[in-house]
Design an enzyme around this catalytic site. Structure first.
Site, mmCIF file in Angstrom:
data_model
loop_
_atom_site.group_PDB
_atom_site.id
_atom_site.type_symbol
_atom_site.label_atom_id
_atom_site.label_comp_id
_atom_site.label_asym_id
_atom_site.label_seq_id
_atom_site.Cartn_x
_atom_site.Cartn_y
_atom_site.Cartn_z
ATOM 1 N N HIS A 140 0.848 -1.184 0.000
ATOM 2 C CA HIS A 140 0.000 0.000 0.000
ATOM 3 C C HIS A 140 0.887 1.238 0.000
ATOM 4 C CE1 HIS A 140 -3.400 2.579 0.725
ATOM 5 N NE2 HIS A 140 -2.858 3.058 1.835
ATOM 6 N N LYS A 161 -1.001 10.981 0.660
ATOM 7 C CA LYS A 161 -0.012 10.396 -0.260
ATOM 8 C C LYS A 161 -0.309 10.753 -1.715
ATOM 9 C CE LYS A 161 -0.796 6.200 1.156
ATOM 10 N NZ LYS A 161 -1.767 6.467 2.231
ATOM 11 N N ASP A 179 -1.817 3.920 -4.810
ATOM 12 C CA ASP A 179 -2.630 3.089 -3.930
ATOM 13 C C ASP A 179 -2.035 1.695 -3.734
ATOM 14 O OD1 ASP A 179 -4.863 2.679 -2.214
ATOM 15 O OD2 ASP A 179 -5.724 1.392 -3.763
ATOM 16 N N ARG A 245 16.245 15.012 13.264
ATOM 17 C CA ARG A 245 16.415 16.396 12.813
ATOM 18 C C ARG A 245 17.709 16.589 12.043
ATOM 19 N NH1 ARG A 245 14.813 20.632 17.426
ATOM 20 N NH2 ARG A 245 14.899 21.951 15.570
#
Length: 314
Positions: A140, A161, A179, A245
């Site tokens: 997916h 997405k 998808d 980060r």
């Protein structure tokens, strides 16, 4: 059931010519990607004959066969034409002998011909079979090509997405699948992603519906398949979350037997995900080329700390 490819499909997909056995094309199947070039078998040694493979005859094999008597040819080809042999493949448009045609017809084996040299033909068919016979799984996500890097965008349903992929397409990048992504392992280090046929070139945008990317943006906006090199997982922002980060924490996602680089991007109102993913792909490519901004930053930081330490000592 093991993966298999019909000889008819193989012939049609690779522009090969049928010499004999047209009626057997749909009933014969290839189940292994390895190809056999019967050399020692032509001398009569069949103890380890891999009969389940495609039997490839090149210039060397055909030249040797021509030196044999008709009775010897009949005996050899009778043994070569095994019930589980999918096909005989002849390179360089070389002719099949009457003895080979007779033996193959008796066992229902088609004889196929190609114009290609033997080595090139062997490589072409092996690569084709590796792809067609590879184990597949459905994942997916959305797969896009960003500057030649295959980026698989994953995340929970509704995280954005497809919308992010649409913005990337508008920026000039290419869609492979939306998808559902069909994934298979090409070799020990490579996994390939492509779209299921029913979803080719299609993108689903909530509130709009199905969008045909190729029709709207042209052939340059889509691609049939790409190597998956980076996984970008979109995750709803959580203030308690521990997000990288500096880019020093390397994540991996295992797809079959291949470890693929992975990053997690927190989704928050106001963040432009398309730009972030585009930069992530560029940064990944930069690292592959030997430049790592994180290591440069850490080196500069260590140098600064050392200089300050020396000043304090003085």
């Amino acid at each position: 059931m093991e993966n298999q490819v019909s000889v008819r499909q193989l012939v049609e997909d690779n522009d090969l010519k049928v010499i004999s056995g047209e009626e057997f094309l749909s009933s014969k199947f290839v189940t292994v990607s390895d190809i056999s070039r019967p050399g020692i078998e032509l001398t009569g040694y069949f103890d380890y004959y891999p009969s389940e493979r495609i039997q490839l005859l090149g210039q060397t094999e055909v030249a040797y066969i021509q030196e044999l008597s008709s009775d010897t040819k009949k005996d050899i080809f009778k043994k070569l034409a095994h019930e589980d042999t999918p096909m005989f493949l002849i390179a360089r448009e070389l002719d099949a002998t009457p003895e080979l045609i007779e033996a193959s017809n008796n066992k229902g084996i088609p004889i196929i011909q190609s114009t290609l040299p033997t080595t090139r033909l062997s490589s072409l068919i092996t690569e084709y079979l590796d792809q067609e016979l590879a184990q597949r799984q459905s994942m997916h996500g959305v797969l896009v090509d960003i500057y030649g890097i295959g980026v698989l965008i994953t995340g929970d349903s509704g995280v954005g997405k497809s919308e992010t992929a649409l913005e990337l397409i508008q920026k000039g990048h290419r869609l492979i699948a939306d998808d559902r992504v069909e994934v298979y392992q090409q070799d020990e280090k490579t996994v390939i992603g492509e779209a299921p046929k029913i979803l080719n070139h299609l993108l689903e945008i909530r509130g709009v519906g199905i969008v045909d990317v190729m029709n709207l943006y042209g052939a340059g906006a889509v691609r049939s398949h790409v190597q998956i090199e980076l996984v970008v997982n979109l995750e709803q922002w959580n203030k308690e979350g521990n997000y990288d980060r500096l880019g020093s924490g390397e994540q991996k996602q295992s797809i079959f037997d291949v470890n693929v680089a992975k990053i997690t991007v927190p989704v928050k109102v106001g963040r432009n995900l398309a730009i972030i993913i585009e930069v992530a792909a560029m940064n990944f490519r930069s690292r592959k080329m030997g430049f790592d901004a994180t290591k440069t930053f850490e080196a500069n930081l260590n140098k600064l700390i050392q200089e300050n330490s020396e000043k304090e000592e003085n």
